[in-house]
Scaffold this motif. Structure first.
Motif, PDB file in Angstrom:
ATOM      1  N   VAL A   1       0.835  -1.200   0.000  1.00  0.00           N
ATOM      2  CA  VAL A   1       0.000   0.000   0.000  1.00  0.00           C
ATOM      3  C   VAL A   1       0.872   1.252   0.000  1.00  0.00           C
ATOM      4  N   GLY A   2       1.920   1.255   0.815  1.00  0.00           N
ATOM      5  CA  GLY A   2       2.823   2.408   0.858  1.00  0.00           C
ATOM      6  C   GLY A   2       3.474   2.681  -0.479  1.00  0.00           C
ATOM      7  N   GLY A   3       3.980   1.636  -1.125  1.00  0.00           N
ATOM      8  CA  GLY A   3       4.616   1.804  -2.433  1.00  0.00           C
ATOM      9  C   GLY A   3       3.633   2.251  -3.494  1.00  0.00           C
ATOM     10  N   GLY A   4       2.413   1.708  -3.446  1.00  0.00           N
ATOM     11  CA  GLY A   4       1.404   2.075  -4.434  1.00  0.00           C
ATOM     12  C   GLY A   4       0.923   3.501  -4.285  1.00  0.00           C
TER      13      GLY A   4
ATOM     14  N   ILE B   1      -1.938   5.126 -12.922  1.00  0.00           N
ATOM     15  CA  ILE B   1      -2.374   3.775 -12.542  1.00  0.00           C
ATOM     16  C   ILE B   1      -1.183   2.824 -12.541  1.00  0.00           C
ATOM     17  N   GLY B   2      -0.356   2.905 -13.562  1.00  0.00           N
ATOM     18  CA  GLY B   2       0.823   2.036 -13.635  1.00  0.00           C
ATOM     19  C   GLY B   2       1.789   2.282 -12.498  1.00  0.00           C
ATOM     20  N   ALA B   3       1.964   3.548 -12.124  1.00  0.00           N
ATOM     21  CA  ALA B   3       2.866   3.863 -11.016  1.00  0.00           C
ATOM     22  C   ALA B   3       2.331   3.295  -9.709  1.00  0.00           C
ATOM     23  N   GLY B   4       1.027   3.400  -9.497  1.00  0.00           N
ATOM     24  CA  GLY B   4       0.434   2.861  -8.284  1.00  0.00           C
ATOM     25  C   GLY B   4       0.554   1.349  -8.214  1.00  0.00           C
ATOM     26  N   LEU B   5       0.215   0.668  -9.298  1.00  0.00           N
ATOM     27  CA  LEU B   5       0.287  -0.796  -9.311  1.00  0.00           C
ATOM     28  C   LEU B   5       1.730  -1.291  -9.255  1.00  0.00           C
ATOM     29  N   GLY B   6       2.598  -0.624 -10.001  1.00  0.00           N
ATOM     30  CA  GLY B   6       4.011  -1.016  -9.970  1.00  0.00           C
ATOM     31  C   GLY B   6       4.637  -0.796  -8.608  1.00  0.00           C
ATOM     32  N   GLY B   7       4.290   0.307  -7.966  1.00  0.00           N
ATOM     33  CA  GLY B   7       4.804   0.576  -6.621  1.00  0.00           C
ATOM     34  C   GLY B   7       4.304  -0.424  -5.607  1.00  0.00           C
ATOM     35  N   ALA B   8       3.031  -0.806  -5.727  1.00  0.00           N
ATOM     36  CA  ALA B   8       2.467  -1.798  -4.813  1.00  0.00           C
ATOM     37  C   ALA B   8       3.156  -3.143  -4.985  1.00  0.00           C
TER      38      ALA B   8
END
Length: 143
Positions: A28-31, A100-107
């Motif tokens: 969650v933090g990364g996303g 969206i990609g940054a959120g999913l990739g970070g998660a």
């Protein structure tokens, strides 16, 4: 644009797997960090700024969400995942796809980094150290 939906579905599956593995806070933090960093970066520097912002935000979010001892790995995973997701999402769906990609990739990256840190070898003795306890206590006692 036809690739956006399958990429989004795959990202959701990866994020759900990360949450089920017990890496939820780092994921969650990364996303969240990656998505917010991406938005700020887009405003400041276009697509390149979005990728850089996503990387920094994902790293910070992954580190904040990870437990003690796993912060470095979760930060690296969250940062790389967010930046990569931002670049790929931008190619597939423009600025919205980038976020969206940054959120999913970070998660996914934060969870994977946290999980890899858990798999590393640790030598924890539970905090009890008995070094030097075999000394003679009556050595200098007067008789």
């Amino acid at each position: 644009m036809r690739m956006t939906l399958p990429a989004l579905a795959l990202g959701i599956l990866i994020a759900q797997g990360a949450m089920a593995a017990g890496d939820g806070t780092a994921a969650v933090g990364g996303g969240v960090g990656g998505a917010l960093g991406n938005i700020v970066g887009q405003q400041l520097g276009g697509a390149t700024g979005a990728a850089v912002g996503a990387g920094v935000g994902g790293a910070a979010g992954g580190a904040i969400g990870a437990p003690r001892g796993n912060k470095t790995e979760a930060a690296i995973g969250g940062g790389l995942g967010s930046a990569g997701g931002s670049v790929i999402g931008n190619k597939l769906g423009g600025s919205t796809g980038s976020t969206i990609g940054a959120g999913l990739g970070g998660a996914a990256g934060g969870a994977i980094g946290n999980n890899l840190a858990d798999d590393g070898s640790r030598h924890d003795s539970g905090g009890k150290h008995h070094k030097g306890n075999k000394k003679h206590k009556n050595k200098n006692k007067h008789r």
